[in-house]
Design a protein around this motif. Structure first.
Motif, PDB file in Angstrom:
ATOM      1  N   UNK A 134     -16.584  16.083 -24.161  1.00  0.00           N
ATOM      2  CA  UNK A 134     -17.940  15.539 -24.217  1.00  0.00           C
ATOM      3  C   UNK A 134     -18.377  15.217 -22.788  1.00  0.00           C
ATOM      4  N   UNK A 135     -19.244  16.043 -22.228  1.00  0.00           N
ATOM      5  CA  UNK A 135     -19.696  15.855 -20.846  1.00  0.00           C
ATOM      6  C   UNK A 135     -20.894  14.928 -20.742  1.00  0.00           C
TER       7      UNK A 135
ATOM      8  N   UNK B  87     -15.258  16.571 -38.458  1.00  0.00           N
ATOM      9  CA  UNK B  87     -16.000  16.100 -37.291  1.00  0.00           C
ATOM     10  C   UNK B  87     -15.487  14.726 -36.891  1.00  0.00           C
ATOM     11  N   UNK B  88     -15.701  14.389 -35.620  1.00  0.00           N
ATOM     12  CA  UNK B  88     -15.277  13.092 -35.106  1.00  0.00           C
ATOM     13  C   UNK B  88     -16.175  12.703 -33.943  1.00  0.00           C
ATOM     14  N   UNK B  89     -16.471  11.425 -33.820  1.00  0.00           N
ATOM     15  CA  UNK B  89     -17.260  10.931 -32.691  1.00  0.00           C
ATOM     16  C   UNK B  89     -16.358  10.767 -31.473  1.00  0.00           C
ATOM     17  N   UNK B  90     -16.810  11.306 -30.341  1.00  0.00           N
ATOM     18  CA  UNK B  90     -16.033  11.228 -29.101  1.00  0.00           C
ATOM     19  C   UNK B  90     -16.864  10.533 -28.038  1.00  0.00           C
ATOM     20  N   UNK B  91     -16.238   9.597 -27.343  1.00  0.00           N
ATOM     21  CA  UNK B  91     -16.942   8.835 -26.320  1.00  0.00           C
ATOM     22  C   UNK B  91     -17.338   9.728 -25.151  1.00  0.00           C
ATOM     23  N   UNK B  92     -18.274   9.237 -24.345  1.00  0.00           N
ATOM     24  CA  UNK B  92     -18.721   9.980 -23.167  1.00  0.00           C
ATOM     25  C   UNK B  92     -17.549  10.272 -22.241  1.00  0.00           C
ATOM     26  N   UNK B  93     -17.540  11.483 -21.682  1.00  0.00           N
ATOM     27  CA  UNK B  93     -16.519  11.938 -20.725  1.00  0.00           C
ATOM     28  C   UNK B  93     -15.109  11.934 -21.312  1.00  0.00           C
TER      29      UNK B  93
END
Length: 486
Positions: free
Chosen positions: A78-79, A150-156
């Motif tokens: 996640x960029x 699906x899964x939520x991924x934090x920034x960077x």
């Protein structure tokens, strides 16, 4: 094991999951709940979002005595500067079963639980309603099933998905087949397909190709066969994956297929015993089946240039593959429809040579009347059948070569499909081979499936002669229904 084929639940709990009204951000230090009023900042994105980079895709397949063990590993980053919901979707053969699924997030690995059919359904619904991450396998066509999670991924931050599935390979049309569907939807820095095969009987033949392979990518398909072992690999660079030098689009979109067969002796088969269990392999050699095939060739103006050149070359190759007990015909269509000869012709050496000379004269002309072209081909076989001229226990098929864009006569695609289905009426099989990047593949695919056939893409930049030769081998050897010709 068969209970896992229809529905599977892979259930992953990550931290303290919140209700469906909130959202989850995962970081190194804590699990932070985002309230409903601020949750709108967390965007729902697929794995091909511009801010979600697929850093690597690796498919590692190991086959021992026709039993395939495949591990698919995908790493996504996640960029963006906010949390993203990253989706992982894979299409698997219906004959395969998942044995493991895991996600690695921030150095921690979360392993899924594989459940039986009824248990999976209940726990999947419960997991989703409570906001947990859950994956379910669903049907995706006649031969494939789709697994998605699906899964939520934090920034960077990044996530590594690892999916393991296994499959007992079945011999079909004289070969065992390993099919891997790859659709990364973006360029991948590290992309690799590797397969290692070990067969105690010895490997008699092996081929590997992709429906998306171009001339430039062909040398990258490396094959090594040494008696009982074989190794296949395909690892294009980032630039080699591009559709064009300045494009961000990827060529990697389709099926990568490995076909092989083992050495055989005339016996009751091969029996192998492992850990107190045995398996008995046997594959009787069946006689070749005569075929009646009509090639329906699009010569409209949209086939100009490389498409029509590839069509000529491919037809010459396929005509070479006809046997003397086959019958064939050629139907050409643009605004009008014409035939090489009015009736099916026996594939004698002289007739095939004459057909080749005719094919060399094919040129593109006017608009595209797909409807009348197909109906003429059906009538050609019908006429032969009405005169009782079709060989006994033969199989009849129609193979259309086109870019799938009707512009003359009946142009409504649903009406064309209806007309063709009514005319064929279950008597013959229709195969559609579509040319070019802009072809209407959905139209061709659905029309072929309505008539017990299939569709295949033929890319302009690739070796169409090889592709169509492979597809013709597939279609001409497809298991027929004898009842209509006996």
């Amino acid at each position: 094991m068969s209970v896992f084929r229809t529905v599977l639940l892979l259930w992953v709990s990550v931290g303290a999951w919140v209700s469906i009204h909130g959202a989850l951000v995962i970081s190194k230090d804590n699990v932070e709940e985002i309230k409903p009023d601020t949750a709108k900042r967390i965007e729902k994105r697929s794995i091909n979002d511009a801010e979600v980079e697929i850093q690597s895709v690796k498919l590692d397949c190991k086959v021992t005595s026709r039993f395939a063990h495949t591990v698919m590993t995908t790493k996504a980053l996640n960029k963006g500067n906010s949390s993203k919901e990253i989706f992982f979707e894979v299409e698997l053969p219906k004959t395969a079963f998942i044995t493991n699924f895991s996600m690695e997030i921030e150095g921690k690995t979360y392993v899924g639980a594989v459940k039986e059919k009824e248990t999976a359904k209940k726990q999947y619904e419960k997991a989703v309603s409570s906001g947990q991450t859950a994956g379910l396998v669903k049907a995706s066509g006649r031969k494939m099933e789709k697994f998605s999670v699906s899964v939520n991924i934090a920034a960077s931050s990044s996530v590594v998905f690892t999916l393991t599935y296994e499959e007992l390979l079945k011999r079909h049309l004289g070969n065992y087949e390993i099919m891997t569907r790859v659709k990364p939807k973006q360029l991948v820095q590290n992309f690799e397909i590797v397969a290692d095969i070990y067969e105690p009987q010895g490997i008699a033949s092996l081929d590997a190709y992709g429906t998306f392979i171009t001339n430039e990518l062909l040398p990258l398909v490396e094959k090594t066969v040494n008696d009982k072992r074989a190794h296949v690999s395909f690892s294009p660079t980032l630039d080699q994956q591009r559709k064009c030098p300045d494009c961000d689009g990827t060529l990697i979109d389709g099926d990568f297929i490995i076909k092989y067969d083992v050495n055989r002796v005339e016996s009751i088969g091969d029996i192998q015993v492992v850990n107190g269990y045995f398996v008995h392999y046997f594959a009787p050699e069946l006689p070749r089946i005569p075929k009646n095939v009509v090639f329906v060739i699009d010569i409209s103006i949209s086939m100009a240039g490389q498409k029509i050149q590839q069509t000529r070359e491919a037809l010459l190759t396929m005509l070479n593959d006809l046997h003397v007990d086959d019958y064939f015909g050629l139907v050409l269509f643009d605004s009008i429809v014409e035939t090489w000869r009015p009736m099916l012709t026996k594939a004698t050496e002289e007739n095939v040579a004459a057909a080749k000379e005719f094919v060399k004269t094919i040129r593109e002309r006017d608009y595209t009347n797909i409807n009348d072209g197909l109906l003429r081909a059906i009538k050609m076989i019908d006429g032969f059948k009405e005169q009782n001229l079709l060989p006994e226990k033969s199989v009849s098929m129609i193979i259309m070569l086109t870019d799938g864009h009707p512009t003359e006569g009946v142009t409504d695609r649903n009406k064309i499909k209806q007309n063709v289905q009514q005319a064929i009426d279950g008597k013959y099989t229709l195969f559609c081979l579509g040319f070019g990047y802009n072809l209407n593949y959905g139209f061709l695919d659905s029309m072929a499936k309505q008539n017990d056939g299939l569709a295949r893409r033929i890319y302009e930049a690739s070796d169409a002669t090889v592709q169509l030769q492979v597809n013709f081998t597939l279609t001409s050897q497809r298991a027929p229904n004898y009842r209509n010709h006996s």
